[in-house]
Motif scaffolding. Structure first.
Motif, short mmCIF file in Angstrom:
data_model
loop_
_atom_site.label_atom_id
_atom_site.label_comp_id
_atom_site.label_asym_id
_atom_site.label_seq_id
_atom_site.Cartn_x
_atom_site.Cartn_y
_atom_site.Cartn_z
N ILE A 295 0.84 -1.20 0.00
CA ILE A 295 0.00 0.00 0.00
C ILE A 295 0.87 1.25 0.00
O ILE A 295 0.57 2.23 -0.70
N ALA A 296 1.96 1.22 0.75
CA ALA A 296 2.87 2.38 0.80
C ALA A 296 3.50 2.65 -0.57
O ALA A 296 3.78 3.80 -0.91
N LYS A 297 3.73 1.60 -1.36
CA LYS A 297 4.33 1.75 -2.69
C LYS A 297 3.34 2.21 -3.74
O LYS A 297 3.74 2.69 -4.80
N ALA A 298 2.07 2.05 -3.48
CA ALA A 298 1.04 2.35 -4.49
C ALA A 298 0.96 3.85 -4.76
O ALA A 298 1.11 4.67 -3.86
N SER A 299 0.70 4.17 -6.01
CA SER A 299 0.50 5.57 -6.38
C SER A 299 -0.87 6.01 -5.88
O SER A 299 -1.74 5.18 -5.61
N PRO A 300 -1.09 7.32 -5.76
CA PRO A 300 -2.40 7.80 -5.28
C PRO A 300 -3.58 7.27 -6.10
O PRO A 300 -4.65 7.02 -5.55
N GLU A 301 -3.38 7.10 -7.40
CA GLU A 301 -4.46 6.60 -8.25
C GLU A 301 -4.76 5.13 -7.97
O GLU A 301 -5.87 4.66 -8.19
N GLU A 302 -3.76 4.38 -7.54
CA GLU A 302 -3.92 2.94 -7.36
C GLU A 302 -4.24 2.55 -5.92
O GLU A 302 -4.50 1.38 -5.66
N ILE A 303 -4.20 3.48 -5.00
CA ILE A 303 -4.27 3.14 -3.57
C ILE A 303 -5.53 2.37 -3.20
O ILE A 303 -5.47 1.41 -2.43
N VAL A 304 -6.67 2.73 -3.76
CA VAL A 304 -7.93 2.04 -3.43
C VAL A 304 -7.88 0.60 -3.94
O VAL A 304 -8.21 -0.35 -3.21
N LYS A 305 -7.46 0.44 -5.18
CA LYS A 305 -7.38 -0.89 -5.78
C LYS A 305 -6.38 -1.77 -5.04
O LYS A 305 -6.68 -2.93 -4.72
N VAL A 306 -5.21 -1.24 -4.75
CA VAL A 306 -4.17 -2.01 -4.05
C VAL A 306 -4.64 -2.38 -2.64
O VAL A 306 -4.42 -3.51 -2.18
N THR A 307 -5.30 -1.46 -1.97
CA THR A 307 -5.81 -1.73 -0.62
C THR A 307 -6.82 -2.87 -0.65
O THR A 307 -6.76 -3.78 0.19
N GLU A 308 -7.71 -2.87 -1.62
CA GLU A 308 -8.69 -3.95 -1.75
C GLU A 308 -8.00 -5.29 -2.01
O GLU A 308 -8.33 -6.31 -1.40
N GLU A 309 -7.03 -5.28 -2.94
CA GLU A 309 -6.29 -6.51 -3.26
C GLU A 309 -5.53 -7.03 -2.04
O GLU A 309 -5.51 -8.24 -1.79
#
Length: 164
Positions: free
Chosen positions: A110-124
């Motif tokens: 989650i820390a590595k995720a870009s702001p656009e991807e944060i929701v998707k990465v958090t769900e995954e």
């Protein structure tokens, strides 16, 4: 043949196991740092050189001849031993020394995720954490880290070392 498979499987698994233990110790003592996946990949490749060695030894035992099928099976069984011991070592580490691995891994992703991807990465990652509570999923995920590479290595080695 069994002695060749067992010996090379155990030698290869000692390499990946030592690397797995080292990486885990490093991650636990440096939780803010991420270990490069290339380190683990390189260790697996090094361990799979025992697949090549085992196939060559089997060929030498057969007076310099080995079919593709026999070469592949030799490599596959060595790969299976290496992979199974890798999984067993990870299970011991996970449940006895690093029980919060899923949370640690999730936080890093989650820390590595870009702001656009944060929701998707958090769900995954939340889905990953839920699945990682089940030992069957832990075993399957861990086999998927190492076994496919070993099978490819066995195929390529068998193609190169076969001799009729």
């Amino acid at each position: 043949m069994n002695n060749i498979i067992l010996k090379n499987g155990l030698l290869g698994s000692s390499i990946v196991s030592a690397l797995l233990i080292s990486i885990t110790m490093y991650m636990k003592s440096n939780p803010e740092k991420e270990v490069s996946m290339m380190v683990g990949f390189a260790g697996m490749l090094l361990a799979f050189f025992f697949v090549v060695k085992g196939i060559k030894q089997q060929r030498d035992v057969n007076n310099g001849f080995i079919s593709f099928g026999k070469a592949f099976l030799t490599g596959f069984w060595i790969t299976l031993i290496i992979s199974t011991i890798y999984v067993l070592v990870w299970l011991v580490i996970l449940y006895n020394f690093f029980p919060n691995f899923a949370e640690h891994y999730t936080d890093m992703a989650i820390a590595k995720a870009s702001p656009e991807e944060i929701v998707k990465v958090t769900e995954e990652m939340n889905s990953f954490k839920k699945m990682y509570k089940n030992p069957i999923w832990v075993i399957l995920f861990t086999y998927m880290e190492i076994l496919p590479l070993g099978i490819v290595f066995s195929l390529v080695s068998a193609l190169i070392l076969k001799k009729k």
